[in-house]
Each structure stands twice: as C-alpha cells, then as structure tokens.
Design a protein around this motif. Structure first.
Motif, PDB file in Angstrom:
ATOM      1  N   LEU A 285      18.592   5.347  -0.756  1.00  0.00           N
ATOM      2  CA  LEU A 285      18.042   4.014  -0.994  1.00  0.00           C
ATOM      3  C   LEU A 285      19.130   2.946  -0.930  1.00  0.00           C
ATOM      4  N   VAL A 289      19.129  -0.170   1.651  1.00  0.00           N
ATOM      5  CA  VAL A 289      19.251  -1.573   1.245  1.00  0.00           C
ATOM      6  C   VAL A 289      20.439  -2.225   1.939  1.00  0.00           C
ATOM      7  N   VAL A 313      11.465  -1.321  -2.422  1.00  0.00           N
ATOM      8  CA  VAL A 313      12.399  -0.234  -2.758  1.00  0.00           C
ATOM      9  C   VAL A 313      11.708   0.826  -3.610  1.00  0.00           C
ATOM     10  N   GLY A 369      15.687   4.508  -7.741  1.00  0.00           N
ATOM     11  CA  GLY A 369      15.297   3.223  -7.172  1.00  0.00           C
ATOM     12  C   GLY A 369      15.664   2.060  -8.071  1.00  0.00           C
TER      13      GLY A 369
END
Length: 385
Positions: A285, A289, A313, A369
């Motif tokens: 993740l 990003v 997300v 997350g």
C-alpha cells in the motif's frame, strides 16, 4: 464510497506483479495463522481422546496427576470404598503404563507405547472394544492394538485385517494381538494397547496390583453427579480426587495450555503470521501511494477531500484481504488433509476458525492501511507539482 471502489481495484490491477506478490504474501500469513490455530486445537482434541472414549460418570485419580500420561498411582481400595456410596452403581479400576513395543519386522526398532489395563468384565469399554475382543483379552498374553497408532509401530492393523496372527514382544514378554481398537495418536501418545489387568501384571511384574492410576465410577440412572461426587469426597481420605467427565478433559487441556510452553508457542505463531502479513500489506500500500502521489494530488486540486483518498486506500486493503484469504483458505484445507494423514492428528477446517482468521486478516490489512494513511496526510498539490 462504493462508487469509488473500482478506482482502488484498478490501481491494484495496474501493477499485476505487485498484486500477485501481495496476494501470495497474505496467503502465506493466512496459512501460518490457520496452521497454528488448528494445530493447537488438534493438540487439545487428541489429548482428550481417552477421556472421551471411556465410559464413566465420575473418575477417581490422584491429586498429584497432572495429565493422563504422567498419572500418579493411588490405593485401589479407595475406589472400592466409593462403591459403597449411595448412587454408585459400579466401579472399574484402570492401570496405566508405558511399555517397550518391538516392531514386528524390525526387531531393533523399539518404541514406547501407552498401555491401559482393566478387568474385561468391568463397564466403561463397550464403545472401544467389541465383545469378541473383550472375551479374548481374558486369555493370557493378549492385547488390543490401536489401528490409528503411528505407522512406526508397524503395519499391525493391516496384518490383522488380512487375517494374520500377530505376536509381538512387549517389554520382556511376547503378546498376541487379539483385536483392534481405534482412538488415534497425539502429541503425547503415539499409540496404545489395551489388555486385561492380569496381563498388565504380566507385562509389568514389578507393579503392585493394589495401586491404580484411574478409577471409573458408574452411577445409578437418575443419580445426581455432583451430589454423589461430594458424598464420595466427604467419605474418603484426601489422597484422591473425583472429577466429572468435563473436568477430567479440562485437566488435560489446562496442562497443555498452562503447564507447558505449547500454548504460548502456538499463540506466538499466530502473532508472527499476522505481523508478517501486516508488513507485506503495508509495503504494498505504501508503494502504491508513493507511485500515485501525482494522481492523489490531482484529485485534491480538483476539490476532492482527504477522506476520499483514505477511502481508496482502505478499499485497496479490503481487496487485498479478500484476495489473500481465499487462496490461503484453500491451501490450508489441503495442508490439513495432508498433515492429518501423515501425523494422525484431528485436523479439519471449521467454520468458526475460518471466520476468525478472515476477521484477523481483514483487521491486519486495515491496520496496515491506516498506517499508510499517514503518507496521504502529507500530500500537498503545490509540493507535488
């Protein structure tokens, strides 16, 4: 929120190899958690097989007995004294021991085997042994063998099924396998043989017949179990304990969960599996990003709030949890089957454990997350462009 879901999926799909890596990593964590949880349950289930297989209402044992394999002896006459208590129908003394079993075709291969001795005329063994086997055990040097024992003891079950006569050395004497029973092996007991109390004395000539390890207590129909137990404890000296079936099984479980490091080890394995999975999800993740900072900055410049980016997300975390859990579940079921066949342990997938592991997987991914969201808070369109 749900209208934004495809955007999170497309972002994950855009990096197919990274998505595959994340899925495999989460699946590995799921398998690790499943195996630790199921092995722990298999340990407890296998540990109480004998507690549940015998027929009794109450059981008498020494206060010094921590679990079945390390049972301490107590005077047999205590059990017969209990037979005089109102509500007690009959009693069955049991002798326990560990004998040396010789492999039938490999004389140098010797293993310790669990031995249970009892009077074949007593109650409590009807579910385990057929009337024919019980009759044979009355003869000298006869035993019943556990067909679910570890294969290292030899193909005894197969030989009996084929009609062969199996004579094998146990300790210093030769015994004939008169029949089979089916209980199964575990972490402490790899295999067992049942025999009569007289044959038990032949197997262990140094043992005193007046000292037993367990005493099965059978009550009259309608007798109050707790009431009879209190009367027995009040009437007899304090050198014995009397437990119900549930308490006897719990004694074994408490030993493995509290008196040994086994429960801690399995619990630590679950934590490690979740920790590994959380790191993998966080890395995926965070990289996602980082790769899409300009896109996120563009959305912010267009007027979308930070909450919108956070939803994306968290949706990615949810998708990763599902994608990683499903193959992990399928592979775990197959591993349970293979382990159960090779180790003779009661391993099987339960709905409760499946839901628990999915909840843990979902929590693991959501937690990762949430950690990743810290990077989104610093996204500033002016700085990115």
């Amino acid at each position: 929120m749900f209208g934004s879901l495809p955007l999170g999926i497309l972002q994950l799909w855009h990096r197919k190899f990274r998505l595959l890596t994340a899925t495999l990593g989460i699946a590995f964590a799921v398998i690790l958690v499943f195996m630790q949880m199921e092995l722990k349950e298999a340990l407890y289930a296998s540990a109480v097989r004998y507690h549940e297989a015998l027929g009794y209402d109450l059981i008498m044992l020494s206060p010094k007995t921590p679990h079945i394999v390390a049972a301490r002896g107590f005077p047999r006459n205590r059990l017969y004294q209990a037979q005089g208590i109102k509500g007690v129908s009959s009693v069955s003394p049991i002798y326990l021991g560990q004998a040396i079993w010789r492999h039938p075709s490999e004389p140098l291969n010797r293993r310790s085997i669990f031995v249970l001795g009892f009077d074949p005329d007593d109650r409590g063994f009807e579910k385990l042994l057929s009337p024919t086997v019980l009759q044979r055990l009355r003869l000298p040097y006869q035993v019943s063998y556990d067909r679910l024992a570890r294969p290292e003891f030899g193909p005894i079950g197969q030989m009996i099924d084929e009609g062969m006569t199996v004579r094998n050395q146990v300790n210093d004497s030769e015994f004939t396998v008169a029949g089979l029973h089916a209980i199964g092996s575990g972490f402490a007991i790899e295999g067992s043989i049942f025999t009569s109390d007289l044959n038990f004395q032949r197997m262990f000539p140094e043992r005193s017949a007046s000292v037993i390890e367990f005493g099965l207590i059978h009550l009259d129909p309608g007798a109050a179990v707790e009431g009879v137990r209190r009367e027995i404890l009040d009437a007899l000296p304090k050198d014995i304990r009397v437990l119900t079936r549930k308490e006897f099984a719990q004694l074994e479980i408490d030993h493995w969960s509290k008196a040994t490091p086994t429960g801690v080890v399995f619990g630590f394995g679950v934590v490690m599996g979740l920790f590994v999975g959380a790191i993998i999800v966080y890395q995926i993740l965070y990289s996602d990003v980082q790769d899409h900072l300009q896109e996120y900055a563009t959305l912010l410049a267009m007027g979308y709030p930070h909450r919108y980016l956070k939803v994306i997300v968290l949706q990615e975390a949810l998708v990763l949890a599902i994608l990683g859990f499903l193959p992990g579940l399928v592979l775990s079921v197959e591993l349970f089957r293979l382990t159960a066949e090779s180790a003779h342990l009661p391993l099987e997938m339960s709905l409760n454990n499946a839901l628990t592991v999915f909840a843990l997987t979902l929590g693991m991914c959501v937690f990762s997350g949430l950690l990743t969201l810290r990077r989104l808070r610093s996204v500033d369109p002016a700085e990115v462009f």
